[in-house]
Design a protein around this motif. Structure first.
Motif, mmCIF file in Angstrom:
data_model
loop_
_atom_site.group_PDB
_atom_site.id
_atom_site.type_symbol
_atom_site.label_atom_id
_atom_site.label_comp_id
_atom_site.label_asym_id
_atom_site.label_seq_id
_atom_site.Cartn_x
_atom_site.Cartn_y
_atom_site.Cartn_z
ATOM 1 N N PHE A 247 1.023 -5.163 -1.743
ATOM 2 C CA PHE A 247 2.019 -4.788 -0.730
ATOM 3 C C PHE A 247 2.651 -3.441 -1.050
ATOM 4 O O PHE A 247 2.773 -2.579 -0.169
ATOM 5 N N VAL A 248 3.026 -3.235 -2.305
ATOM 6 C CA VAL A 248 3.666 -1.974 -2.690
ATOM 7 C C VAL A 248 2.714 -0.803 -2.474
ATOM 8 O O VAL A 248 3.079 0.219 -1.879
ATOM 9 N N VAL A 249 1.481 -0.940 -2.951
ATOM 10 C CA VAL A 249 0.496 0.132 -2.762
ATOM 11 C C VAL A 249 0.205 0.314 -1.273
ATOM 12 O O VAL A 249 0.038 1.443 -0.786
ATOM 13 N N GLY A 250 0.159 -0.783 -0.543
ATOM 14 C CA GLY A 250 -0.129 -0.720 0.882
ATOM 15 C C GLY A 250 0.921 0.046 1.661
ATOM 16 O O GLY A 250 0.594 0.819 2.576
ATOM 17 N N ILE A 251 2.194 -0.146 1.326
ATOM 18 C CA ILE A 251 3.266 0.574 2.027
ATOM 19 C C ILE A 251 3.131 2.074 1.802
ATOM 20 O O ILE A 251 3.234 2.885 2.734
ATOM 21 N N GLY A 252 2.870 2.460 0.548
ATOM 22 C CA GLY A 252 2.685 3.880 0.266
ATOM 23 C C GLY A 252 1.480 4.455 0.993
ATOM 24 O O GLY A 252 1.516 5.581 1.511
ATOM 25 N N THR A 253 0.416 3.673 1.065
ATOM 26 C CA THR A 253 -0.787 4.113 1.776
ATOM 27 C C THR A 253 -0.522 4.251 3.269
ATOM 28 O O THR A 253 -1.012 5.186 3.922
#
Length: 653
Positions: A247-253
């Motif tokens: 989720f964290v990486v996804g938001i940044g992406t």
């Protein structure tokens, strides 16, 4: 357990679904005793989200609210959805109006869920089997291409020409909801066909959005996006099983993709396609059971965390996230999207302009005519070229009705309206076209299904065998060419089925080589939780040539079908346990069992055991004498068989 009736245990069969469990997963083990009210609310919302007519009704209600709100005096609808909302981090700020937070932000989660489903179906689902996928894939391709061709024929140039993508996609939730209301009673096969069609349709729609509705590219931001996808692969490589890291990486992406110029919802799709999907591994399941048992014997925080991690890692992150996101999508995101996008001011001049516009009629013709002709025509062409490619119970008239309903293009159609058109007047005309086409498609589908019912004179459950006996597929005891045929749909955990085996043994002794006995699966999971796994175990044994040996063992121990007990039976039969474990772990034969289940549901089999004499359903008692009498009446005896039986009877007397 239900009491027995004349024709077995009266329990409605249920087709299993790996993505729609009948009981929602409870909260984490370390939350303490659950509040019954909260659990009831959770279960209620979960079941509501998987109820297609209710989900479609919620989406329709949000649409009607948006239309009413948009037509109220004062312009509050437009003012509200154009309210700016920003997120700041130091000198950096991302500011969008509420409508774009819904369309670009929340809809990323919607497309993420679509991507999860696509990945699963391609990896281990319906589209992984070419024989099952060929008709829906070709139908979906034609259902994507022909609507676009029809639209462009009416809008070859002009400001609305770029809206051809509006007509390519079908709203699966609406279609399945309407199908449940107006479709045939025995629509299990048609529903599965539409779901497979929708997956292929979604893939095409996502590719169209990616390649045709991206205007300019910011290469540095796109590079950061690619880096984000790389981090997702690193997390996968490290076997990170918790959703928080993704989720964290996804938001940044998502932020990087938004700044790159590519529509940010596609970040959700790509991330979903990168996440792993796999059948549960036996070792992981056993480890989770051991940890849960340890917590039960000694409840403490350490064991609670270990048990939670064990349960989490036993199932792929893809399937866990599908379960988590489905209620959120069905109950929050999609209705909120409709509320933000369906508001059209329906003044007389607006409607007059819309119905006088080729843009509107291009959308209506593309969705209504293009979907119907494209899907039905392609299905007819494939079935003519490859006879037998349609499964039993699915007919071309049913596909025509489903193709008509596929003209209901709502969620993704409205989504593409916002991407393809910038002029508010043209956007309103396109939305009116989508609404009109969806209404016409729903009515047209209902009329076709009504006509089908009128032609078939659907007065009751079918009595003829749906799927003919196939020696290459079916489990047959006796000569494949024997003159008498007895077919049983059974459940290994059903006590009445296990008692019926004694009757069948008498019947087989009476007829000898003149009888072929066929067994098909009808596991009633709601009442018999081990039945489906037992059916898979029997098919795993069949893979090694020992179906009937396992069949007899399972019925002899119908009250002892836990996984370890099933494995002990496999060991007792001398099976290759490694191959047996692999077959159960990958659910390699789930499609075979589900085929029997869908056949049973389509045939409206009320419970187990259910018998067919030849190709005709047996109604009433199924004791040995009744079965022998019905079989004797079903076909002429072979030469010399009657005399032999009379001699046998006289010698016994």
């Amino acid at each position: 357990m239900s009491s027995p009736a004349a024709d077995g245990e009266q329990v409605t069969p249920r087709v299993t679904s790996d993505t729609a469990p009948s009981v929602p997963i409870q909260g984490p083990l370390d939350q303490g005793p659950p509040d019954p009210a909260l659990i009831r609310l959770e279960r209620g919302l979960f079941r509501f989200s998987y109820n297609e007519p209710r989900s479609a009704a919620l989406l329709l209600a949000a649409t009607l609210i948006a239309l009413i709100w948009a037509n109220l005096p004062g312009g509050t609808y437009q003012d509200f959805w154009h309210t700016e909302l920003g997120v700041a981090l130091g000198p950096y700020e991302l500011s969008l109006d509420l409508k774009h937070w819904v369309n670009d932000g929340l809809m990323a989660f919607f497309f993420f869920a679509v991507g999860l489903e696509v990945k699963r179906e391609l990896a281990i689902g319906e589209l992984n089997d070419r024989s099952r996928a060929v008709v829906p894939i070709f139908a979906a391709l034609a259902g994507l291409a022909l609507p676009a061709v029809i639209f462009l024929a009416l809008n070859a140039s002009g400001p609305g020409a770029g809206a051809w993508g509006v007509v390519v996609s079908t709203d699966t939730a609406f279609v399945l909801g309407v199908l449940a209301l107006v479709g045939p009673r025995r629509a299990a096969r048609l529903r599965l066909f539409i779901m497979a069609l929708a997956i292929a349709d979604d893939i095409g729609a996502l590719l169209i959005i990616a390649f045709f509705y991206t205007e300019s590219i910011n290469l540095p931001a796109l590079g950061v996006t690619v880096l984000g996808f790389g981090l997702i692969l690193v997390l996968r490589r490290l076997r990170v099983s918790r959703g928080a890291g993704y989720f964290v990486v996804g938001i940044g992406t998502w932020v990087a993709m938004y700044l790159s110029g590519v529509h940010p919802t596609l970040a959700g799709v790509v991330i979903a396609l990168l996440l792993p999907v796999f059948p549960p591994k036996r070792q992981a399941v056993e480890r989770a059971a051991q940890l849960a048992r340890a917590f039960r014997q000694s409840p403490n925080a350490k064991y609670s965390r270990a048990a939670r991690v064990g349960l989490t890692t036993a199932v792929s992150v893809n399937e866990r996230l599908q379960i988590a996101f489905h209620p959120v999508n069905a109950l929050v995101i999609v209705p909120l999207f409709a509320l933000a996008n369906a508001g059209v001011v329906l003044h007389l001049d607006t409607l007059a302009a819309a119905f006088g516009s080729m843009l509107t009629w291009g959308i209506v013709a593309g969705l209504v005519v293009g979907k119907l002709v494209g899907i039905a025509g392609a299905a007819a062409a494939v079935t003519r070229a490859r006879p037998g490619s349609l499964p039993p119970g699915l007919t071309l008239p049913q596909i025509v009705g489903g193709a008509a309903l596929s003209g209901i293009g709502f969620t993704i159609s409205l989504f593409i309206v916002d991407l393809a058109l910038t002029d508010p007047v043209l956007q309103d005309q396109a939305r009116v076209g989508v609404f009109t086409a969806s209404l016409i498609a729903a009515v047209l589908g209902a009329v076709i299904f009504f006509a089908i019912r009128g032609q078939t004179r659907d007065l009751g459950p079918p009595l003829e065998l749906l799927r003919p006996v196939d020696p290459e597929r079916d489990h047959i005891r006796g000569r494949p060419d024997a003159p008498y045929t007895l077919i049983e749909y059974g459940d290994f955990e059903c006590p009445f089925c296990s008692k019926a085996t004694g009757s069948i043994r008498e019947v087989r002794e009476f007829f000898g080589d003149d009888l072929r006995y066929v067994f098909r699966h009808l596991p009633l999971e709601r009442q018999h939780p081990q039945a489906f796994q037992a059916a898979l175990a029997s098919e795993a044994a069949a893979e090694q040539g020992k179906f009937w040996e396992m069949h007899d063992l399972l019925f002899a121990h119908s009250d002892a079908l836990e996984p370890e007990q099933l494995r002990s039976y496999a060991e007792q039969l001398g099976l290759d346990l490694e191959a047996y474990d692999e077959a159960l772990r990958t659910r390699a034969h789930a499609g075979r069992v589900n085929d029997d289940l869908v056949d049973a549901e389509t045939s409206e089999l009320a419970g187990t055991p259910a018998f067919y004499i030849g190709e005709e359903r047996l109604i009433g008692p199924y004791d040995a004498q009744r079965l022998i009498w019905e079989l004797s009446e079903s076909a002429p005896p072979p030469l010399g068989a009657t005399e032999a039986r009379e001699d046998q009877a006289s010698s016994e007397s």
